[in-house]
Design an enzyme around this catalytic site. Structure first.
Site, short mmCIF file in Angstrom:
data_model
loop_
_atom_site.label_atom_id
_atom_site.label_comp_id
_atom_site.label_asym_id
_atom_site.label_seq_id
_atom_site.Cartn_x
_atom_site.Cartn_y
_atom_site.Cartn_z
CB CYS A 171 19.01 -8.36 -0.57
SG CYS A 171 18.06 -7.78 0.74
CG ASP A 173 18.94 -10.23 4.99
OD1 ASP A 173 20.01 -10.75 5.44
OD2 ASP A 173 18.05 -10.22 5.08
CG HIS A 235 18.20 -13.01 0.36
ND1 HIS A 235 17.46 -13.05 1.82
CD2 HIS A 235 17.86 -11.54 0.32
CE1 HIS A 235 17.04 -11.98 2.23
NE2 HIS A 235 17.42 -10.91 1.19
CB CYS A 246 13.92 -10.90 0.24
SG CYS A 246 14.47 -9.13 0.08
ZN LIG Z 1 16.33 -9.28 1.20
#
Ligand SMILES: [Zn+2]
Length: 512
Positions: A171, A173, A235, A246
């Site tokens: 991801c 992130d 995650h 997420c």
């Molecule tokens: Zn994420």
């Protein structure tokens, strides 16, 4: 501003720094945290596993300090400068302080009229942030030298396990930005592709193209028998599962896992349809608990299926083998992976079951070091389990910067397509920066290939188009100097690490 100061500014209760940072861990809102799944001791530093590489952990911690200090120093310097802004020799003083403490020079135009109207702190803040990014990229070889060669997962290991390429899509992130060297202890080099997308929803067409290019390269090099491994990384947050999971999947872990599995199946299907079933890449799913950096590994069963609830859990295995001699602990982990594969009826690894099992063992053991890193240096859980980034990166990810929560990343080709991601980023920074009067630094970055004629010029034009669209979309913030945007390009082949693009040679390349 460091994490501790920033949390104080946000009115949160931080984990105490320095000497007392390893004492009790409570979440910022005061809630009691669940017990640590890997280490039951009240003092996280007392957990020391025989398979952990303590020297590597020290090298990574020095790197973390160097990078974080580079950004933390910016606010300190600006605060020190503030009382002198009406002095006649302010510009000179400001440049000396910047050179000594930040290793940069301010744009002269931002200092010249300080004695009349006061200094434009927002511009200085953004300028220092962008220069800090450039410095991290330019000095990456030096900054990362101590840990690069000590990481256990490298090209030789991939070959040993039967892979020529490991293509990882985490991801986007910010909490996964340290994935390779920290969480997976994997060398970031040409054998590893990292392409981050919101929710790990990677682009199938791009992946098929990458797969084809790597396969052709293998055949051209006369190498046969090695395979392409695709890994999706979701995650979750064990201490705040409904708030800090997420964002792209609304913090619903089941949705995040299912979406990643579907994407992996789609890639396998796409390659199999076009090039034949035997050519489909092998796939693995990994989950990261971003509070602790522990991992889950999901391997495909004999029919190729991935199971959301059947995985190897590094925190659990760490705890089971803590206190055992290294060889006994390793034997236990190997047996656990074998039993897991047996329970799945075998692995869908195209006849390379031992290679896939070997890789799982290697990543689990490697992750023990990261679990202990967080135990020893971050009191077992990160003080800030959510967002704490320094800037927003739009376009292609900043290369060679491998550290948790350095930037919020919005992968986009046009602002229209990536507007939702970008809006989320601006919202996050409204809390982190704007409410304290500091701007949102937005770095628009695109990579080009120096092997392709005019590729650089196209990357520059693309960056400038995106910057203009950002200025229009967030006009109100821009007009108040609270969004500062800068365009940079870099060469995929590394010949130009990160270069800012100036619209006009006489002014700073950054605008607001
Ligand atoms: Zn994420």
């Amino acid at each position: 501003m460091n994490t501790y100061k920033r949390m104080q500014a946000l009115g949160r209760r931080p984990a105490a720094p320095a000497l007392v940072r390893h004492i009790a861990v409570r979440r910022a809102d005061g809630a009691t945290l669940p017990s640590h799944p890997a280490c039951a001791a009240s003092d996280p530093q007392s957990c020391a596993h025989a398979l952990v590489d303590a020297r590597l952990n020290e090298a990574l911690f020095r790197y973390e300090r160097v990078i974080r200090d580079r950004f933390d120093a910016i606010e300190d310097v600006l605060r020190s400068l503030s009382p002198y802004q009406h002095d006649l020799d302010f510009a000179e003083k400001a440049q000396v302080m910047a050179e000594q403490r930040l290793g940069l020079r301010w744009p002269q135009s931002a200092l010249e009229h300080a004695w009349v109207a006061g200094v434009d702190m927002k511009t200085l803040f953004a300028h220092a942030t962008f220069e800090g990014v450039a410095r991290c990229v330019a000095s990456a070889d030096f900054d990362q030298a101590a840990w690069r060669t000590a990481l256990p997962l490298n090209v030789a290991r991939w070959r040993e396990f039967g892979y020529h390429t490991v293509d990882i899509s985490p991801c986007a992130d910010g909490r996964l930005q340290g994935l390779l060297p920290f969480v997976l202890r994997t060398v970031p080099d040409e054998a590893v592709l990292v392409k981050a997308y919101a929710g790990a929803l990677f682009d199938i067409e791009n992946d098929v193209a990458d797969w084809a290019q790597r396969q052709v390269h293998q055949y051209a090099s006369g190498v046969f028998g090695l395979d392409y491994l695709k890994v999706a990384v979701y995650h979750f947050s064990s201490s705040s599962p409904t708030q800090q999971g997420c964002a792209a999947h609304g913090s619903h872990d089941d949705v995040a896992i299912t979406a990643a599995i579907e994407r992996l199946y789609a890639l396998r299907h796409a390659v199999a349809e076009q090039f034949g079933p035997d050519m489909a890449p092998q796939v693995v799913l990994i989950g990261v608990d971003t509070d602790l950096d522990a991992i889950r590994i999901h391997l495909p069963d004999i029919s190729g299926r991935l199971h959301a609830q059947r995985f190897l859990d590094s925190a659990h295995l760490y705890r089971q083998t803590l206190g055992l001699p290294a060889d006994v602990a390793l034997g236990h982990i190997e047996q656990a992976v074998k039993s897991y594969a047996h329970d799945l009826g075998g692995l869908g690894a195209k006849g390379n079951e031992s290679g896939m099992q070997g890789l799982a063992v290697a990543w689990l053991v490697a992750n023990f070091s990261q679990i202990e890193y967080v135990l020893h240096h971050h009191a077992g859980r990160y003080a800030v389990i959510g967002h704490d980034e320094q800037f927003i990166c739009v376009g292609d990810m900043v290369p060679r910067l491998h550290l948790r929560n350095q930037f919020y990343y919005a992968h986009l080709d046009t602002v229209e397509e990536g507007a939702a991601d970008l809006d989320v980023g601006i919202r996050i920074f409204s809390g982190l920066n704007v409410r304290r009067g500091l701007p949102v630094p937005v770095l628009v970055h695109f990579q080009y290939s120096s092997a392709v004629p005019d590729s650089r010029a196209r990357a520059v034009q693309r960056g400038q188009r995106i910057r203009a669209a950002i200025a229009t979309r967030y006009a109100e913030l821009c007009s108040r100097g609270l969004l500062q945007c800068c365009v940079a390009v870099s060469d995929r082949r590394g010949r130009e690490p990160l270069a800012f693009v100036a619209d006009d040679a006489s002014v700073s390349p950054c605008m607001h």
